[in-house]
Design a protein around this motif. Structure first.
Motif, mmCIF file in Angstrom:
data_model
loop_
_atom_site.group_PDB
_atom_site.id
_atom_site.type_symbol
_atom_site.label_atom_id
_atom_site.label_comp_id
_atom_site.label_asym_id
_atom_site.label_seq_id
_atom_site.Cartn_x
_atom_site.Cartn_y
_atom_site.Cartn_z
ATOM 1 N N VAL A 1 0.463 -1.298 -0.472
ATOM 2 C CA VAL A 1 -0.265 0.159 -0.312
ATOM 3 C C VAL A 1 0.673 1.030 -0.072
ATOM 4 C CG1 VAL A 1 -1.811 1.038 1.286
ATOM 5 C CG2 VAL A 1 -2.554 -0.989 1.114
ATOM 6 N N ALA A 2 2.018 1.073 0.596
ATOM 7 C CA ALA A 2 2.814 2.370 1.058
ATOM 8 C C ALA A 2 3.459 3.180 -0.681
ATOM 9 C CB ALA A 2 3.815 2.148 1.798
ATOM 10 N N PRO A 3 3.641 2.631 -1.290
ATOM 11 C CA PRO A 3 3.889 3.471 -2.464
ATOM 12 C C PRO A 3 2.867 4.134 -3.351
ATOM 13 C CG PRO A 3 4.456 0.568 -2.796
ATOM 14 C CD PRO A 3 3.987 1.128 -0.890
ATOM 15 N N LEU A 4 1.044 2.997 -3.295
ATOM 16 C CA LEU A 4 0.429 3.731 -3.704
ATOM 17 C C LEU A 4 0.062 5.082 -3.317
ATOM 18 C CD1 LEU A 4 -1.627 0.387 -4.192
ATOM 19 C CD2 LEU A 4 -0.590 1.745 -5.778
ATOM 20 N N LEU A 5 -0.006 5.391 -1.564
ATOM 21 C CA LEU A 5 0.366 6.783 -0.950
ATOM 22 C C LEU A 5 0.238 7.830 -1.474
ATOM 23 C CD1 LEU A 5 0.492 5.172 2.911
ATOM 24 C CD2 LEU A 5 -1.637 5.662 1.317
ATOM 25 N N LYS A 6 1.471 7.848 -2.379
ATOM 26 C CA LYS A 6 1.371 9.241 -2.930
ATOM 27 C C LYS A 6 0.837 10.063 -3.945
ATOM 28 C CE LYS A 6 6.323 10.793 -1.397
ATOM 29 N NZ LYS A 6 5.719 11.683 -0.625
ATOM 30 N N GLY A 7 0.090 9.152 -4.284
ATOM 31 C CA GLY A 7 -0.667 8.933 -5.740
ATOM 32 C C GLY A 7 -2.631 8.869 -5.511
ATOM 33 N N GLU B 1 1.123 3.151 8.569
ATOM 34 C CA GLU B 1 0.745 1.304 8.820
ATOM 35 C C GLU B 1 -0.131 1.436 9.496
ATOM 36 O OE1 GLU B 1 5.181 -0.011 9.185
ATOM 37 O OE2 GLU B 1 3.956 -1.916 8.502
ATOM 38 N N ALA B 2 0.436 1.707 11.031
ATOM 39 C CA ALA B 2 -1.067 1.028 11.779
ATOM 40 C C ALA B 2 -2.443 1.071 11.584
ATOM 41 C CB ALA B 2 -0.892 2.372 13.077
ATOM 42 N N LEU B 3 -2.826 3.063 10.678
ATOM 43 C CA LEU B 3 -4.554 2.482 10.092
ATOM 44 C C LEU B 3 -4.505 1.346 8.707
ATOM 45 C CD1 LEU B 3 -4.433 6.498 9.985
ATOM 46 C CD2 LEU B 3 -6.342 5.119 11.550
ATOM 47 N N ALA B 4 -3.719 1.841 7.860
ATOM 48 C CA ALA B 4 -3.626 -0.018 7.501
ATOM 49 C C ALA B 4 -3.939 -0.812 7.120
ATOM 50 C CB ALA B 4 -2.474 0.548 6.488
ATOM 51 N N LEU C 1 -7.803 1.402 -0.163
ATOM 52 C CA LEU C 1 -7.484 1.650 0.966
ATOM 53 C C LEU C 1 -6.043 3.424 1.203
ATOM 54 C CD1 LEU C 1 -7.044 0.338 3.541
ATOM 55 C CD2 LEU C 1 -5.623 -1.328 2.878
ATOM 56 N N ALA C 2 -5.191 3.055 0.425
ATOM 57 C CA ALA C 2 -4.985 4.325 0.116
ATOM 58 C C ALA C 2 -5.108 5.451 -0.563
ATOM 59 C CB ALA C 2 -3.822 3.970 -1.819
ATOM 60 N N ASP C 3 -6.159 5.477 -0.610
ATOM 61 C CA ASP C 3 -7.272 6.408 -1.309
ATOM 62 C C ASP C 3 -7.896 6.682 0.102
ATOM 63 O OD1 ASP C 3 -6.759 6.661 -3.660
ATOM 64 O OD2 ASP C 3 -8.436 5.956 -4.545
ATOM 65 N N LEU C 4 -8.049 6.169 1.311
ATOM 66 C CA LEU C 4 -8.428 6.197 2.092
ATOM 67 C C LEU C 4 -8.003 6.548 3.202
ATOM 68 C CD1 LEU C 4 -11.314 5.699 3.983
ATOM 69 C CD2 LEU C 4 -10.558 3.684 4.372
ATOM 70 N N LEU C 5 -6.777 6.637 3.293
ATOM 71 C CA LEU C 5 -6.008 7.161 4.250
ATOM 72 C C LEU C 5 -5.848 8.673 3.402
ATOM 73 C CD1 LEU C 5 -3.353 4.060 4.701
ATOM 74 C CD2 LEU C 5 -5.214 4.742 6.216
ATOM 75 N N PRO D 1 -1.978 18.276 8.484
ATOM 76 C CA PRO D 1 -1.831 17.008 7.986
ATOM 77 C C PRO D 1 -0.115 16.449 7.616
ATOM 78 C CG PRO D 1 -3.248 18.187 6.220
ATOM 79 C CD PRO D 1 -2.622 19.406 6.794
ATOM 80 N N VAL D 2 -0.636 15.303 8.346
ATOM 81 C CA VAL D 2 0.700 14.438 9.020
ATOM 82 C C VAL D 2 1.647 13.865 7.211
ATOM 83 C CG1 VAL D 2 1.535 12.257 9.164
ATOM 84 C CG2 VAL D 2 0.147 13.409 10.823
ATOM 85 N N PRO D 3 2.711 14.721 7.738
ATOM 86 C CA PRO D 3 3.287 14.362 5.788
ATOM 87 C C PRO D 3 3.115 13.235 5.636
ATOM 88 C CG PRO D 3 4.696 15.268 7.784
ATOM 89 C CD PRO D 3 3.570 14.877 8.548
ATOM 90 N N LEU D 4 2.990 12.471 4.117
ATOM 91 C CA LEU D 4 2.834 10.971 3.688
ATOM 92 C C LEU D 4 4.206 10.591 4.124
ATOM 93 C CD1 LEU D 4 1.051 11.705 0.436
ATOM 94 C CD2 LEU D 4 0.550 9.945 2.455
ATOM 95 N N PRO D 5 4.494 9.137 3.915
ATOM 96 C CA PRO D 5 5.559 8.661 4.641
ATOM 97 C C PRO D 5 6.249 8.482 3.450
ATOM 98 C CG PRO D 5 3.916 6.881 4.070
ATOM 99 C CD PRO D 5 3.325 7.949 4.341
ATOM 100 N N ASN D 6 8.084 8.783 3.402
ATOM 101 C CA ASN D 6 8.734 8.092 1.884
ATOM 102 C C ASN D 6 9.328 6.786 1.161
ATOM 103 O OD1 ASN D 6 9.592 11.384 1.534
ATOM 104 N ND2 ASN D 6 10.742 11.391 2.906
#
Ligand code: HEC
Length: 183
Positions: A67-73, A135-138, A164-168, A178-183
């Motif tokens: 999921v992490a790589p999808l967060l940025k987009g 990560e905990a939320l996902a 899930l990425a869209d929801l986050l 807003p908390v910065p997105l993870p790198n």
């Protein structure tokens, strides 16, 4: 009877034997019954393998790395549509009242089970250490019951990683900063 005649009979008998054994072996090969089955004496009992975790079939393991790589987009707008499934139990406006579940303003980065305006936490969520990282939320929202056994959120989970990425991405917008997105 001369020896020539005896040889002829002996040859015929040998040929017949060869054909008989050959045919028998061939028949066994065709039936697939040669060897293996007979290697172990006795009967094979049917074995039923119970799924791990008893009666409930094990869920495929969730990996945040997917999921992490999808967060940025991730699209907060699409995430708002995904959130339609949560709306009956969660308000999202700043200072919004608790419904069946806690208000989710500022939830990203907040202490798990730490919303002071909500008195309905289960003991397990209240006792859980840590903050609501992405990560905990996902992990929780993918499969609430598996992630935190004994928690009281009656929700099956979001199985699609894109959703899930869209929801986050949407939950992240529910904050003054807003908390910065993870790198
Ligand atoms: C049927 C009602 C219901 C639905 C639907 C539901 N929740 Fe919940 N949610 C709860 C309850 C109740 C809790 C508290 C659980 C506990 O204390 O064990 C909770 C807890 C949470 C928490 C932890 C909050 C905190 O303060 O620690 C988050 C985050 C959350 N829900 C997000 C969501 C999202 C996002 C959705 C939709 C994808 C959703 N929930 C759907 C009822 C619901």
């Amino acid at each position: 009877m001369d020896s020539w005649y005896i040889n002829k009979i002996a040859g015929a008998v040998l040929a017949a034997l060869l054909i008989a054994f050959g045919a028998g072996t061939l028949a066994e090969i065709v039936r697939g019954g040669h060897g293996d089955k007979k290697a172990k004496p006795g009967y094979e009992l049917p074995v039923t393998v119970a799924p791990a975790g008893g009666a409930v079939a094990a869920a495929p393991t969730f990996k945040f790395a997917d999921v992490a790589p999808l967060l940025k987009g991730g699209s907060a707008e699409s995430g708002q549509s995904v959130f339609a499934q949560c709306r009956s139990c969660h308000s999202v406006d700043k200072g919004g009242k608790a419904l069946q579940g806690p208000n989710l303003w500022n939830v990203v980065g907040q202490k798990i089970g730490g919303n002071a305006g909500f008195s309905g936490y289960s003991p397990v969520l209240k006792a859980k250490e840590g903050n609501w990282t992405f990560e905990a939320l996902a992990t929780y929202l993918n499969n609430p019951i598996a992630a935190i056994p004994g928690n009281r959120m009656g929700f099956a989970g979001i199985k699609n990683n894109g959703d899930l990425a869209d929801l986050l991405a949407y939950l992240r917008t529910l904050a003054d900063s807003p908390v910065p997105l993870p790198n």
